[in-house]
Design an enzyme around this catalytic site. Structure first.
Site, PDB file in Angstrom:
ATOM      1  CG  ASP A 204      -1.801   1.139   1.382  1.00 31.57           C
ATOM      2  OD1 ASP A 204      -2.716   1.198   0.548  1.00 31.57           O
ATOM      3  OD2 ASP A 204      -1.623   1.990   2.274  1.00 31.57           O
ATOM      4  CD  GLU A 246      -2.323   2.391  -3.478  1.00 23.69           C
ATOM      5  OE1 GLU A 246      -3.385   2.994  -3.665  1.00 23.69           O
ATOM      6  OE2 GLU A 246      -1.673   2.513  -2.428  1.00 23.69           O
TER       7      GLU A 246
HETATM    8  C1  NOJ Z   1      -4.503   3.147  -0.467  1.00 22.60           C
HETATM    9  C2  NOJ Z   1      -5.659   2.239  -0.198  1.00 22.60           C
HETATM   10  O1  NOJ Z   1      -6.011   1.579  -1.386  1.00 22.60           O
HETATM   11  C3  NOJ Z   1      -6.783   3.086   0.354  1.00 22.60           C
HETATM   12  O2  NOJ Z   1      -7.956   2.341   0.492  1.00 22.60           O
HETATM   13  C4  NOJ Z   1      -6.339   3.678   1.661  1.00 22.60           C
HETATM   14  O3  NOJ Z   1      -7.340   4.552   2.157  1.00 22.60           O
HETATM   15  C5  NOJ Z   1      -5.025   4.442   1.500  1.00 22.60           C
HETATM   16  N1  NOJ Z   1      -4.038   3.696   0.771  1.00 22.60           N
HETATM   17  C6  NOJ Z   1      -4.439   4.790   2.845  1.00 22.60           C
HETATM   18  O4  NOJ Z   1      -3.981   3.611   3.439  1.00 22.60           O
END
Ligand code: NOJ
Ligand code: CA
Length: 550
Positions: A204, A246
């Protein structure tokens, strides 16, 4: 880890993104759980998925649906026990399905003991695990991501009387990666869950780990360096496990996360995603061709993850202002449909549940270079509920049947963690796994067939190069995928009206063309341009067979 097989398994795989909470409730408390997920593995197998991506399932106050972790070493009790988790992973493996999970490195919940300790006093040993400042103007070049709810990346801590740094919600303090203890602790977290059987992680918020004055604090060399260290450890101790990034960035910055095959195995193709929708709205193949050219080549042992939708808003951070305006105009007519710089809708409602468009979009992401990643429920054209807050409207219970609570749970409806979708155009009584499985012509059964075809051609689609063909009509997109002796021709009409094109295939003079799903043989390729007529929003996947039968 699932043993055996090719270390490049992820290049041929289809991924399925699942929130445990939303999938199936095994103990009637209204909340999905690991035992429920285990019970539904045969379904996930039946739609041909090779790898499950689990959204965060760790202990959390759930102020950001689990991306706010209060204990990295335990499971949210609503979802079950560590034993339930381990059984789920081993049952998935028994079916040949791999499992990766979200790994939230950048930040923790303010309920995490590490942060509670850190804020308790300025000389607490954990103080330096977070990023503190007396000056809220520090790092002032850094953008705010959650612009609808935050006005600064700094939040005041009334206990220790300093500001702490957070790139997301203010209840999510960022960890300080300059501190070696933090870097080491996260390695331990990684080992802990890989030891429990995972096949890797979806990492993430990758770009934001380090901060440096005078920069955007994104994609810093130190951040890349740390991921390279994680990769080295994984290659050494857990070969075959993968890291998926991500990193929602512009093409050059996104590509950088592959490193020299020594950083991430995979990265979401964020640059492509909005441009697929732009191409559709503008009835023009150019945005897709252009962005694919910008996102290739990438190293041999890496791959893009291709997706249409996920659990977040459809992000429009990395497009021009004109492109964003167009997207809002076309796909988010009501203010409620927007969140931050994005659109909080599911795939089917985004395109007014147009079956032609839904097939077209899926055929695209199943045939462009990369591995497709599907969001649970999109295979049954699930609707959304924009009246639920934040991104909850796209995280409603999976629809299994036309029974009470869509077959998701036997709890009283009021006890469900979220209402099910009852909008008449998307009502769960019609849009559910059971009904759609029984209808041969349903989207779900179409999806299953396409995945089978994709598997039959997994090498050319998973690993092949791409060559775009010149089309005289801008709404028609055509490319050839090539891998060793295999070739596939893919043609799409992105337009609202029928179209036609003549493709120069003369170098394949004498070759045969066979449509993949029906096996219907088309006229052989000759010297003259090959003529395609196409209904609106249609596609062809054609196997190209050499005259001598190779
Ligand atoms: C990316 C995640 O996909 C999202 O759902 C989240 O709110 C943010 N990162 C913060 O962790
Ligand atoms: Ca439950």
């Amino acid at each position: 880890m699932l043993s055996g097989g090719d270390e490049l398994w992820f290049r041929d795989a289809s991924f399925y993104e699942v929130p445990v909470r939303s999938f199936f409730d095994s103990n009637d408390d209204g909340i999905g759980d690991f035992n429920g997920l285990t019970m539904k593995l045969d379904y996930i197998k039946s739609i041909g998925m090779d790898c499950i991506w689990l959204l965060p399932f760790y202990k959390s106050p759930l102020k950001d649906d689990g991306y706010d972790i209060s204990d990295y070493y335990s499971i949210l009790p609503d979802y079950g026990t560590v034993e339930d988790f381990e059984r789920f992973v081993s049952e998935a493996h028994a079916r040949g399905i791999r499992v990766i999970a979200d790994l939230v490195l950048n930040h923790v919940s303010d309920q995490n003991e590490w942060f509670k300790e850190a804020r308790s006093s300025r000389d607490n040993p954990k103080r330096d695990w977070f990023v503190w400042s007396d000056d809220p103007d520090k790092y002032k070049d850094v953008r705010i991501i959650f612009i609808d709810s935050e006005t600064s990346n700094w939040a005041w801590d009334p206990v220790s009387k300093q500001y702490y740094w957070h790139r997301f919600y203010s209840h999510q303090p960022d960890l300080n990666y300059d501190n070696p203890e933090v870097r080491e602790e996260m390695m331990n977290v990684i080992r802990y869950w890989l030891d429990k059987g995972l096949d890797g992680f979806r990492c993430d918020a990758v770009p934001y780990l380090f901060e440096r004055e005078g920069t955007s604090c994104e994609n810093l060399p130190e951040t890349h360096q740390y991921f390279k260290e994680i990769r080295k450890m994984i290659d050494r101790e857990y070969p075959g496990c993968i890291l998926l990034a991500e990193a929602n960035q512009w093409p050059a910055d996104a590509k950088a996360y592959f490193g020299n095959q020594d950083e991430f195995h995979m990265n979401f193709n964020f640059p492509l995603m909005p441009r697929v929708f732009i191409a559709l709205a503008e009835e023009d193949a150019f945005p897709i061709v252009n962005i694919i050219k910008q996102t290739l080549p990438i190293p041999e042992k890496c791959d893009w993850g291709l997706f249409l939708r996920n659990h977040d808003e459809l992000t429009l951070e990395m497009v021009t202002d004109e492109e964003r305006d167009l997207m809002f105009r076309e796909y988010a007519k009501l203010p409620k449909m927007r969140l931050n710089l994005g659109i909080r809708r599911r795939l089917a409602p985004l395109v007014d549940n147009d079956r032609y468009v839904l097939e077209l979009l899926h055929a695209l992401i199943m045939s462009l270079p990369g591995s497709p990643i599907f969001y649970y429920g999109d295979e049954i054209n699930m609707g959304d509920n924009v009246y639920l807050g934040d991104r909850n409207g796209v995280r409603t219970p999976m629809q299994w049947s036309y029974d009470r609570n869509a077959g998701f749970s036997r709890a009283d409806s009021e006890a469900l963690f979220s209402p099910v979708i009852t909008n008449p155009n998307y009502h769960y009584e019609s849009f559910n796994v059971d009904s759609m499985s029984r209808l041969p012509t349903s989207f779900l059964n179409w999806f299953r067939r396409m995945i089978v075809v994709r598997k039959q051609n997994s090498q050319v689609l998973g690993r092949g190069s791409i060559r775009f063909l010149k089309s005289e009509d801008k709404q028609i997109l055509a490319y050839i995928r090539e891998y060793q002796e295999q070739r596939m021709l893919c043609v799409f009409n992105l337009g609202r009206k029928p179209g036609f094109t003549r493709l120069d295939l003369s170098e394949f003079n004498g070759w045969h063309l066979r449509e993949t799903i029906s096996s219907v043989r088309f006229p052989d390729i000759g010297e003259l341009p090959y003529f395609f007529t196409m209904p609106r929003h249609s596609y062809f996947w054609m196997i190209m067979e050499a005259p001598n039968g190779t």
